[in-house]
Design a protein around this motif. Sequence first.
Motif, PDB file in Angstrom:
ATOM      1  N   ASP A 105       0.840  -1.207   0.000  1.00  0.00           N
ATOM      2  CA  ASP A 105       0.000   0.000   0.000  1.00  0.00           C
ATOM      3  C   ASP A 105       0.866   1.245   0.000  1.00  0.00           C
ATOM      4  N   VAL A 106       0.329   2.292  -0.605  1.00  0.00           N
ATOM      5  CA  VAL A 106       0.878   3.636  -0.478  1.00  0.00           C
ATOM      6  C   VAL A 106      -0.331   4.540  -0.330  1.00  0.00           C
ATOM      7  N   TRP A 107      -0.319   5.387   0.695  1.00  0.00           N
ATOM      8  CA  TRP A 107      -1.505   6.192   0.952  1.00  0.00           C
ATOM      9  C   TRP A 107      -1.153   7.554   1.520  1.00  0.00           C
ATOM     10  N   THR A 108      -2.132   8.428   1.499  1.00  0.00           N
ATOM     11  CA  THR A 108      -2.013   9.716   2.157  1.00  0.00           C
ATOM     12  C   THR A 108      -3.373  10.044   2.765  1.00  0.00           C
ATOM     13  N   CYS A 109      -3.351  10.768   3.845  1.00  0.00           N
ATOM     14  CA  CYS A 109      -4.598  11.112   4.542  1.00  0.00           C
ATOM     15  C   CYS A 109      -4.537  12.591   4.920  1.00  0.00           C
ATOM     16  N   TRP A 110      -5.374  13.387   4.298  1.00  0.00           N
ATOM     17  CA  TRP A 110      -5.378  14.830   4.514  1.00  0.00           C
ATOM     18  C   TRP A 110      -6.535  15.218   5.413  1.00  0.00           C
ATOM     19  N   GLU A 111      -6.299  16.206   6.217  1.00  0.00           N
ATOM     20  CA  GLU A 111      -7.347  16.731   7.085  1.00  0.00           C
ATOM     21  C   GLU A 111      -8.439  17.383   6.231  1.00  0.00           C
ATOM     22  N   PRO A 112      -9.641  17.541   6.775  1.00  0.00           N
ATOM     23  CA  PRO A 112     -10.738  18.134   5.990  1.00  0.00           C
ATOM     24  C   PRO A 112     -10.343  19.500   5.416  1.00  0.00           C
ATOM     25  N   ASP A 113     -10.634  19.655   4.148  1.00  0.00           N
ATOM     26  CA  ASP A 113     -10.390  20.897   3.397  1.00  0.00           C
ATOM     27  C   ASP A 113      -8.935  21.347   3.406  1.00  0.00           C
ATOM     28  N   ALA A 114      -8.011  20.447   3.656  1.00  0.00           N
ATOM     29  CA  ALA A 114      -6.591  20.812   3.654  1.00  0.00           C
ATOM     30  C   ALA A 114      -6.090  21.108   2.240  1.00  0.00           C
ATOM     31  N   LEU A 115      -6.753  20.545   1.254  1.00  0.00           N
ATOM     32  CA  LEU A 115      -6.369  20.799  -0.140  1.00  0.00           C
ATOM     33  C   LEU A 115      -7.313  21.847  -0.726  1.00  0.00           C
ATOM     34  N   VAL A 116      -6.994  23.068  -0.540  1.00  0.00           N
ATOM     35  CA  VAL A 116      -7.702  24.249  -1.057  1.00  0.00           C
ATOM     36  C   VAL A 116      -9.196  24.278  -0.747  1.00  0.00           C
ATOM     37  N   GLY A 117      -9.621  23.609   0.293  1.00  0.00           N
ATOM     38  CA  GLY A 117     -11.006  23.703   0.719  1.00  0.00           C
ATOM     39  C   GLY A 117     -12.022  23.194  -0.288  1.00  0.00           C
ATOM     40  N   LYS A 118     -11.670  22.220  -1.113  1.00  0.00           N
ATOM     41  CA  LYS A 118     -12.580  21.737  -2.157  1.00  0.00           C
ATOM     42  C   LYS A 118     -13.169  20.357  -1.860  1.00  0.00           C
ATOM     43  N   ASP A 119     -13.166  19.946  -0.614  1.00  0.00           N
ATOM     44  CA  ASP A 119     -13.649  18.605  -0.290  1.00  0.00           C
ATOM     45  C   ASP A 119     -15.087  18.369  -0.767  1.00  0.00           C
ATOM     46  N   GLN A 120     -15.926  19.375  -0.709  1.00  0.00           N
ATOM     47  CA  GLN A 120     -17.332  19.221  -1.129  1.00  0.00           C
ATOM     48  C   GLN A 120     -17.453  18.754  -2.576  1.00  0.00           C
ATOM     49  N   GLU A 121     -16.484  19.117  -3.410  1.00  0.00           N
ATOM     50  CA  GLU A 121     -16.515  18.738  -4.824  1.00  0.00           C
ATOM     51  C   GLU A 121     -16.130  17.269  -5.035  1.00  0.00           C
ATOM     52  N   ILE A 123     -16.966  14.550  -2.838  1.00  0.00           N
ATOM     53  CA  ILE A 123     -17.700  13.602  -1.987  1.00  0.00           C
ATOM     54  C   ILE A 123     -17.883  12.280  -2.725  1.00  0.00           C
ATOM     55  N   ASN A 124     -17.429  11.201  -2.105  1.00  0.00           N
ATOM     56  CA  ASN A 124     -17.497   9.829  -2.622  1.00  0.00           C
ATOM     57  C   ASN A 124     -16.791   9.620  -3.955  1.00  0.00           C
ATOM     58  N   ALA A 125     -15.912  10.528  -4.341  1.00  0.00           N
ATOM     59  CA  ALA A 125     -15.106  10.324  -5.545  1.00  0.00           C
ATOM     60  C   ALA A 125     -14.042   9.265  -5.241  1.00  0.00           C
ATOM     61  N   ILE A 126     -13.379   8.752  -6.270  1.00  0.00           N
ATOM     62  CA  ILE A 126     -12.346   7.731  -6.090  1.00  0.00           C
ATOM     63  C   ILE A 126     -11.245   8.293  -5.181  1.00  0.00           C
ATOM     64  N   GLY A 127     -10.911   7.532  -4.135  1.00  0.00           N
ATOM     65  CA  GLY A 127      -9.872   7.949  -3.202  1.00  0.00           C
ATOM     66  C   GLY A 127     -10.353   8.968  -2.183  1.00  0.00           C
ATOM     67  N   HIS A 128     -11.660   9.152  -2.066  1.00  0.00           N
ATOM     68  CA  HIS A 128     -12.255  10.094  -1.116  1.00  0.00           C
ATOM     69  C   HIS A 128     -13.376   9.380  -0.363  1.00  0.00           C
ATOM     70  N   ASP A 129     -13.781   9.941   0.758  1.00  0.00           N
ATOM     71  CA  ASP A 129     -14.890   9.349   1.512  1.00  0.00           C
ATOM     72  C   ASP A 129     -16.147  10.191   1.359  1.00  0.00           C
ATOM     73  N   LYS A 130     -17.123   9.925   2.198  1.00  0.00           N
ATOM     74  CA  LYS A 130     -18.414  10.619   2.104  1.00  0.00           C
ATOM     75  C   LYS A 130     -18.321  12.108   2.441  1.00  0.00           C
ATOM     76  N   THR A 131     -17.186  12.520   3.036  1.00  0.00           N
ATOM     77  CA  THR A 131     -17.000  13.945   3.341  1.00  0.00           C
ATOM     78  C   THR A 131     -16.219  14.656   2.237  1.00  0.00           C
TER      79      THR A 131
END
Length: 170
Positions: A105-121, A123-131
């Motif tokens: 495995d190779v992974w990364t885990c970012w805090e909510p909205d740590a990547l330019v605050g675009k987490d809402q865009e 949601i449930n995309a590949i490599g993302h969770d429900k948030t």
Amino acid sequence: MFKFKKLKTKLIVIIGLLIFIFFTIIHMFFSSHSRNIAKEFSFKETETTAKGYGEYVRAEIEIALDSARTLEQTFEGMKTIKNLDREIFNNILKNIIKRNPDFIDVWTCWEPDALVGKDQEFINAIGHDKTGKFIPKWHRDDNKINVKPLLEYDIPGAGDYYLLCKNSNE
């Protein structure tokens, strides 16, 4: 006990007994010495073998640690120059697992909205969770490489690999 009538017989028995005792003592000494030498040799051989395996394991762990450090520095640099394209991050992770066939495995885990605050865009995309949190895990399974979101990273016990680092800030 035994009574020997001839002096010659007495001498032969006494000399024979002395020779037997002498050879028994010599045999015991050399057996003990040989056993000690064999024991010492086997301990040294075991130590040498263990050191060899230890060095091999250390080298394998260093490869993983070097990859993790490089990945951390790359992502940190990208964040500094505000190049936070999730596709680039995923390509880097995918490339690392492709080039390291021993990695599972190779992974990364970012805090909510740590990547330019675009987490809402995302949601449930590949490599993302429900948030929409960016948590891709690139995984090798039967020589196939795929991506899915990290699971249970926020659950104590199962997620200690993440939570212990996060909570200790190390």
